[in-house]
Write a protein that holds these residues in place. Structure first.
Motif, PDB file in Angstrom:
ATOM      1  N   ASN A  86       1.020  -1.317  -0.084  1.00  0.00           N
ATOM      2  CA  ASN A  86      -0.038   0.164  -0.193  1.00  0.00           C
ATOM      3  C   ASN A  86       0.780   1.261   0.057  1.00  0.00           C
ATOM      4  O   ASN A  86       0.541   2.248  -0.815  1.00  0.00           O
ATOM      5  CB  ASN A  86      -1.099   0.066   0.989  1.00  0.00           C
ATOM      6  CG  ASN A  86      -2.272  -0.914   0.983  1.00  0.00           C
ATOM      7  OD1 ASN A  86      -2.404  -1.383   0.077  1.00  0.00           O
ATOM      8  ND2 ASN A  86      -2.828  -1.271   2.367  1.00  0.00           N
ATOM      9  N   ALA A  87       1.957   1.212   0.909  1.00  0.00           N
ATOM     10  CA  ALA A  87       2.844   2.496   0.878  1.00  0.00           C
ATOM     11  C   ALA A  87       3.467   2.749  -0.732  1.00  0.00           C
ATOM     12  O   ALA A  87       3.466   3.817  -0.909  1.00  0.00           O
ATOM     13  CB  ALA A  87       4.010   2.348   1.763  1.00  0.00           C
ATOM     14  N   LYS A  88       4.063   1.596  -1.200  1.00  0.00           N
ATOM     15  CA  LYS A  88       4.491   1.610  -2.363  1.00  0.00           C
ATOM     16  C   LYS A  88       3.636   2.108  -3.774  1.00  0.00           C
ATOM     17  O   LYS A  88       3.961   3.176  -4.299  1.00  0.00           O
ATOM     18  CB  LYS A  88       4.858   0.205  -3.028  1.00  0.00           C
ATOM     19  CG  LYS A  88       6.211   0.048  -2.515  1.00  0.00           C
ATOM     20  CD  LYS A  88       6.781  -1.403  -2.861  1.00  0.00           C
ATOM     21  CE  LYS A  88       7.835  -2.038  -2.456  1.00  0.00           C
ATOM     22  NZ  LYS A  88       8.559  -3.205  -2.729  1.00  0.00           N
ATOM     23  N   GLU A  89       2.198   1.712  -3.520  1.00  0.00           N
ATOM     24  CA  GLU A  89       1.281   2.010  -4.489  1.00  0.00           C
ATOM     25  C   GLU A  89       0.823   3.435  -3.970  1.00  0.00           C
ATOM     26  O   GLU A  89       0.752   4.421  -5.020  1.00  0.00           O
ATOM     27  CB  GLU A  89       0.149   1.311  -3.991  1.00  0.00           C
ATOM     28  CG  GLU A  89       0.073  -0.209  -4.800  1.00  0.00           C
ATOM     29  CD  GLU A  89      -1.292  -0.921  -4.631  1.00  0.00           C
ATOM     30  OE1 GLU A  89      -1.958  -0.608  -3.831  1.00  0.00           O
ATOM     31  OE2 GLU A  89      -1.076  -1.910  -5.011  1.00  0.00           O
ATOM     32  N   SER A  90       0.724   3.769  -3.000  1.00  0.00           N
ATOM     33  CA  SER A  90       0.455   5.229  -2.687  1.00  0.00           C
ATOM     34  C   SER A  90       1.801   6.303  -3.160  1.00  0.00           C
ATOM     35  O   SER A  90       1.139   7.277  -3.717  1.00  0.00           O
ATOM     36  CB  SER A  90       0.455   5.362  -1.060  1.00  0.00           C
ATOM     37  OG  SER A  90       0.181   6.880  -0.590  1.00  0.00           O
ATOM     38  N   LYS A  91       2.964   5.830  -2.816  1.00  0.00           N
ATOM     39  CA  LYS A  91       3.957   6.606  -3.450  1.00  0.00           C
ATOM     40  C   LYS A  91       4.001   6.794  -4.998  1.00  0.00           C
ATOM     41  O   LYS A  91       4.100   7.710  -5.557  1.00  0.00           O
ATOM     42  CB  LYS A  91       5.434   6.098  -2.953  1.00  0.00           C
ATOM     43  CG  LYS A  91       6.426   6.706  -3.541  1.00  0.00           C
ATOM     44  CD  LYS A  91       7.771   6.007  -2.760  1.00  0.00           C
ATOM     45  CE  LYS A  91       9.026   6.647  -3.307  1.00  0.00           C
ATOM     46  NZ  LYS A  91      10.300   6.085  -2.957  1.00  0.00           N
ATOM     47  N   GLU A  92       3.766   5.509  -5.496  1.00  0.00           N
ATOM     48  CA  GLU A  92       3.517   5.588  -7.079  1.00  0.00           C
ATOM     49  C   GLU A  92       2.279   6.626  -7.664  1.00  0.00           C
ATOM     50  O   GLU A  92       2.337   7.301  -8.534  1.00  0.00           O
ATOM     51  CB  GLU A  92       3.484   4.330  -7.768  1.00  0.00           C
ATOM     52  CG  GLU A  92       4.587   3.365  -7.682  1.00  0.00           C
ATOM     53  CD  GLU A  92       4.293   2.065  -7.831  1.00  0.00           C
ATOM     54  OE1 GLU A  92       3.052   1.567  -8.390  1.00  0.00           O
ATOM     55  OE2 GLU A  92       5.329   1.151  -8.134  1.00  0.00           O
ATOM     56  N   VAL A  93       1.349   6.498  -6.857  1.00  0.00           N
ATOM     57  CA  VAL A  93       0.214   7.381  -7.242  1.00  0.00           C
ATOM     58  C   VAL A  93       0.516   8.720  -7.038  1.00  0.00           C
ATOM     59  O   VAL A  93       0.330   9.630  -7.708  1.00  0.00           O
ATOM     60  CB  VAL A  93      -1.183   7.059  -6.399  1.00  0.00           C
ATOM     61  CG1 VAL A  93      -2.119   8.185  -6.591  1.00  0.00           C
ATOM     62  CG2 VAL A  93      -1.682   5.722  -6.830  1.00  0.00           C
ATOM     63  N   ASP A  94       1.428   9.058  -5.960  1.00  0.00           N
ATOM     64  CA  ASP A  94       1.792  10.510  -5.322  1.00  0.00           C
ATOM     65  C   ASP A  94       2.627  10.961  -6.608  1.00  0.00           C
ATOM     66  O   ASP A  94       2.480  12.157  -7.110  1.00  0.00           O
ATOM     67  CB  ASP A  94       2.370  10.466  -4.131  1.00  0.00           C
ATOM     68  CG  ASP A  94       1.550  10.537  -3.151  1.00  0.00           C
ATOM     69  OD1 ASP A  94       0.488  10.734  -3.390  1.00  0.00           O
ATOM     70  OD2 ASP A  94       1.911  10.291  -1.877  1.00  0.00           O
TER      71      ASP A  94
END
Length: 153
Positions: A128-136
């Motif tokens: 989830n943190a990686k996905e959130s970072k990618e989205v950001d």
């Protein structure tokens, strides 16, 4: 999406196998206890039968030889009963040891499963943190690209 791989999966698998083996051992011990109880019941019934026959022999015309034989049979069955009670007690001890072994195996397996669950939760948080970072990053890139296009670059 990334695939979860538990680094201690082999330990968890071993704990499952140990628990299954302990379950089988406990089942065998329990089965032996039941068999020994049945043997004891049979000995007790045979003794009761001989005792009843002895009472009948004492009421009828006295046949000393048969009466001695009956008394000997009753004493032999008393010894058999005592021996069978020892066998039953030993079987119960084995069953109790098997139960304790099973209980320990279940506890160890549950501990490993809890570690697995914790590792999986950590994995989900990382994903989830990686996905959130990618989205950001994607949002920042898109926003920056749109700003450059609006300013005419």
């Amino acid at each position: 999406m990334a695939k979860f791989k538990y680094r201690m999966q082999n330990v968890l698998d071993i704990k499952w196998k140990l628990e299954d083996a302990a379950k089988m051992e406990f089942a065998e011990a329990t089965s032996r206890v039941y068999k020994e109880e049945e043997k004891l019941k049979i000995v007790i019934k045979r003794k009761e039968m001989y005792e009843a026959e002895g009472k009948k022999l004492r009421c009828d015309t006295l046949n000393v030889a048969r009466l001695k034989e009956n008394t000997r049979a009753v004493s032999i069955l008393d010894e058999e009963r005592k021996e069978q009670e020892k066998q039953l007690e030993m079987a119960r001890k084995v069953q109790e040891l098997a139960r304790e072994k099973l209980q320990n195996a279940m506890q160890e397996r549950k501990t490993q499963e809890k570690l697995y669950e914790n590792a999986f939760e950590d994995f989900k948080k990382e994903v989830n943190a990686k996905e959130s970072k990618e989205v950001d990053e994607l949002t920042s890139y898109t926003y920056g690209k749109n700003r450059r296009q609006e300013s005419g670059e």
